[in-house]
Structures are given as C-alpha cells and as structure tokens.
Design an enzyme around this catalytic site. Sequence first.
Site, PDB file in Angstrom:
ATOM      1  N   GLY A  57      45.059  42.884  44.401  1.00  0.00           N
ATOM      2  CA  GLY A  57      46.201  43.358  45.083  1.00  0.00           C
ATOM      3  C   GLY A  57      45.900  43.013  46.713  1.00  0.00           C
ATOM      4  CB  CYS A  84      40.193  40.921  43.511  1.00  0.00           C
ATOM      5  SG  CYS A  84      40.296  40.207  45.243  1.00  0.00           S
ATOM      6  CE1 TYR A  85      42.807  48.060  47.312  1.00  0.00           C
ATOM      7  CE2 TYR A  85      43.859  48.490  45.458  1.00  0.00           C
ATOM      8  CZ  TYR A  85      43.560  48.720  46.658  1.00  0.00           C
ATOM      9  OH  TYR A  85      43.933  50.217  47.063  1.00  0.00           O
ATOM     10  CG  HIS A 175      41.593  36.874  41.800  1.00  0.00           C
ATOM     11  ND1 HIS A 175      42.507  37.593  41.376  1.00  0.00           N
ATOM     12  CD2 HIS A 175      41.514  36.677  43.067  1.00  0.00           C
ATOM     13  CE1 HIS A 175      42.790  38.299  42.258  1.00  0.00           C
ATOM     14  NE2 HIS A 175      42.167  37.802  43.446  1.00  0.00           N
ATOM     15  CD  GLU A 177      42.853  37.346  37.726  1.00  0.00           C
ATOM     16  OE1 GLU A 177      41.774  37.362  37.201  1.00  0.00           O
ATOM     17  OE2 GLU A 177      43.600  37.697  38.728  1.00  0.00           O
ATOM     18  CB  SER A 228      72.839  30.241  24.672  1.00  0.00           C
ATOM     19  OG  SER A 228      71.491  30.021  24.409  1.00  0.00           O
ATOM     20  N   GLY A 230      69.919  28.157  22.971  1.00  0.00           N
ATOM     21  CA  GLY A 230      68.462  28.005  23.647  1.00  0.00           C
ATOM     22  C   GLY A 230      67.468  28.551  22.702  1.00  0.00           C
ATOM     23  CG  ASP A 232      64.156  32.594  25.309  1.00  0.00           C
ATOM     24  OD1 ASP A 232      63.319  32.090  24.918  1.00  0.00           O
ATOM     25  OD2 ASP A 232      64.349  32.845  26.739  1.00  0.00           O
ATOM     26  CB  SER A 234      67.413  29.844  18.537  1.00  0.00           C
ATOM     27  OG  SER A 234      68.534  29.309  19.219  1.00  0.00           O
ATOM     28  CE  LYS A 374      61.808  29.524  27.131  1.00  0.00           C
ATOM     29  NZ  LYS A 374      62.954  29.878  27.265  1.00  0.00           N
TER      30      LYS A 374
END
Length: 518
Positions: A57, A84-85, A175, A177, A228, A230, A232, A234, A374
Amino acid sequence: MTQHDRLLIVDFGSQVTQLIARRLRELNVYCEIHPFQNVTDAFLADFKPKAVILSGGPSSVFDEGAPMPPKTVFDLGIPVLGICYGQQVMMHILGGKVERGHSTAEYGRAFVVPNDKKSSLLEGWFEEEREQVWMSHGDHVSEIAPGFDVYGTSPNAPFAITADMNRNFFAVQFHPEVHHTPNGKKLYENFVRLAGFTGDWTMGAYREDAIAKIREQVGDKNVICGLSGGVDSSVAAVLIHEAIGDQLTCVFVDHGLLRLNEADEVVSMFRDHYNIPLIHADESDLFLGELEGVSDPEQKRKTIGRLFIDVFQKYANEIEGAEFLAQGTLYPDVIESVSFSGGPSVTIKSHHNVGGLPEKMGLKLVEPLRELFKDEVRALGRELGLPASFIGRHPFPGPGLAIRCPGEITKNKLEILRLADAVYIDQIRKHGLYDEIWQAFVAILPVRTVGVMGDGRTYDYACALRAVTSVDGMTADYYPFTHEFLGETATRIINEVQGINRVTYDITSKPPGTIEWE
Ligand code: XMP
C-alpha cells in the site's frame, strides 16, 4: 455444501492487490480481498481465515492514522504473510523497527540472494544464485521483530525475506505477485502449503457449491435472466438452469444492433441445445426507430439503455412468479478497493448496463459468478460444457453496432457493417489470430469516397478495421498485423461487401484513443 479453506487478503490500497488473489486462485486456494477498515475482530471471527496476507500500500507506518490490521490477526495462531507495506506493518506491530525512506527507497528491479536455500519457505525457488524481484518501497525495515530470521537479502534490502518459522509469520519487502517477480508464485505456493491449504478450490467443486446455493436461495420461485450472448450472462444462465431447470426463463433482447447471425446463434444454442426457456424479444424496429437521427454517442447509449430496461421489464412482467433476477456480476465488480486518491473521475463513456432494474421491479438478485474472475468464468463455462469457440469470444458492447457506426445509424449502414465485420473476423480466424486479439471489429465511417472498380466509378463508404490487445480493456495496444494480412483483408472486404470501397486500419492505442470509435 463444502466449506472451503479460506484465505483473507487485507488490502492496504496497493495497485496490485488483485494480482495476489489471482496467484492464489491459480493455486486452487479460495481467497477474498477486504479493505483494512472492514477487518475487525468480529469480522475475523466470522470469516474464520486459515491464513492472512497483508497487502502492500502507499502509506507509511509513520503517517497519522496509518492503516493497520487489528493486532488480533497475530494472536489467531494462523499463518500471516506481509508484503511490502504489509511487511512493515508486521514488523511495527510485532516489535521490529521501520525507518523512513530517502536513501534506501527502492523502486523497480532488484535481485535477492537466499540465506538458507534449504528452508521450506524457499522450496523450489532460488534454483539460480539469485532471483529477480520487483521492489517498490519508500520506508524500510531496519530491525526485524523478535523470533524472525533472515532468509533472503538484496543490496538495498537486508531483510528482503524474513520469517518466524515457529509462528508461521512471513514477510517480504518486494511484490511476489507481479509479472516482474517471475518466480514469485513459488512464495505463494510455499506459503499456502505451510499453512495447510489442500487446494480444494476447483471449478468442479465450485459448480456443485454454486448449484446448491442457488437452489437454497431460490426455493420454488422463478428467476429471469437477461441474456446478452456474452460469456458472463451465458455461463450464469447455464449454471442456474442446471440448478433449477425450468424455473429459469431467459430474455434475449434483440436491439437490431447485433452482428451477422448473432441472434440466431444465441437463440439456437440456448433454446435448442440447452433447452432453456428463452424469450427472443425482437425489438429491432423499436430501437432503430428511436435511434433515427441520433448521432451523438452518449445519446445513443442513453437511448439504448433506457429502451433496454423498458423492454426487459415488459417481457419479464409476463413471466409468472418471477421473484429473482440473475446477473453475471464478477468479483472485480464487487471488490471494494481502498482509494487513497479519492476525487471524482471523469466519465469518458456511460457504459450501458441494467443497473437499477432490480429495485425498479422489486426483484432479488441471483449472482452466481460474484466470487469469480473473468478467466475463472471461462473455466466454469468449459466445466459446464459450453463450446470453446463461444467461451473465447471477444467482448461485445451492450449498445452493439450502434457505437461502431459513427454518426447516424441506418439499416443500410448496419447491413454493410455486418458483412464487412464478418469477412474481417473470418480473415482473423483463418490466420489463427483470433485468440491473440482482445477485440477486433469493423467501424463503418460516415464518409463516402470515390473509387474505381472495373471500368466504373464508385462512391461508397469507407470503413476502419480495429484490433487491439489488452488484459482488461482499460488500456490497449493496436494489433501489429502484417501488411500482407491487411492488404488481403482490404481486398476481400471491397470485393465481397457491396457499399464499401475503401479500408483503413486504426493504429491508435488506448490511451489516447478508446477501443470503440464512440
Ligand atoms: P472503450 O471504448 O471504452 O471500451 O475503450 C472498453 C471496453 O468496453 C466495451 N464498451 C462497452 N461495453 N457498454 C458495454 O457494455 C458500452 O457502452 C461500452 N462501450 C465500450 C468495449 O467494447 C471494450 O471491450
């Protein structure tokens, strides 16, 4: 219902906290991100984490009111990793020392050498003499807390990796990640192994749990779902249908702004293949009628958004006993991130969505994808047997072709656009490039140009091809097609699509451009 092992990520506002969650999910560990303000003793008692990660952070432990976790985090007898922080916070609370930055601040690439290669914390890591890591800190730890030992150092960070192996407390200055710490995933792997996670977060398990949860929530009531086409919505529809069968009805609003054959494909897949009750609301005349003469992009979006809600509501009212509305909300939409900068941001485009519908209609929400990223939604789609070609489809905006048709929309322009787009996508697929591209489409331009075909003069529309790479749609780069590909595609479009006699390629990145033309 299975209770998964849960890992809590306490967010102190790092730009990359979401990436921690991504790395853990890749290891089949269920985790949630919560802003530090929400993490109280009561919250911890309720969440029952098996381990905690304290994120990075922008703050300094010397700031007035510096963000801190409750001290009880360290009394629960569970493993804690500070990044880190988060590392500085840990040392500060547990009796080490943190000093202000200046000469020891470090930003960017650094190399860490191990002190004890055999430690279980470093297992499978540090196969080379040193590992590249990504540092980004102003303050630094100058004295580690009692019980901690040093496991790795870098030229500017004598305490790059430290741990109290008895209490299972781990702290790193860098970091792990991010992409620029190429083997950082090893740290997470070792951390969750030492914390006793079994990797029980799989899509198979998720599917079963989600189905049980939907059944419990919905009971014998009915659910409606706006489809739609799309990924998600679906995946949400197929999952809910698996849970409650015909208590689900999908409403597919066809606004007449879809791509070639799109409506047929959606209807046949959901109605014929999955046997999901589906209302195909063909309202193209209504939408195109109201859009007549509208050329302002925001006006187009607002008109479409308003009509969409009206139409959806009209059809939904016909479904008896519907008490729930299904939505494909994803985890990134619900993470409450810590904002230190504050302040309103400028609205570039008012993205059309169906927010506001549930309150207006008095419906309760079913959101079975709320916990997923996603790519996890795609994995769930595969688990549910949705075809790969469907799951990997490029995103398509709610207002559809309306925003790929700058200026006034006419049926004629839409028809030309559909055909040109289909040829372009066919070219991309034939060259095996579809999956390398985030989004590709044609925009039909509001200009006509002079050409010569055969022996005759033509006076037809110009179009622009767009193709971009991106990870989240927030920033994007244009795709570097070869000249051969572009030339071949232009020739095909002009030969096969009557009404276009000039093709251009858009080489604007985002920023300064946006992905869509409007
Ligand atoms: P822009 O054009 O803002 O697009 O760079 C970023 C991503 O968002 C999609 N997009 C929309 N999606 N309603 C949507 O549902 C909209 O009004 C809208 N405008 C843009 C765009 O296709 C891209 O994926």
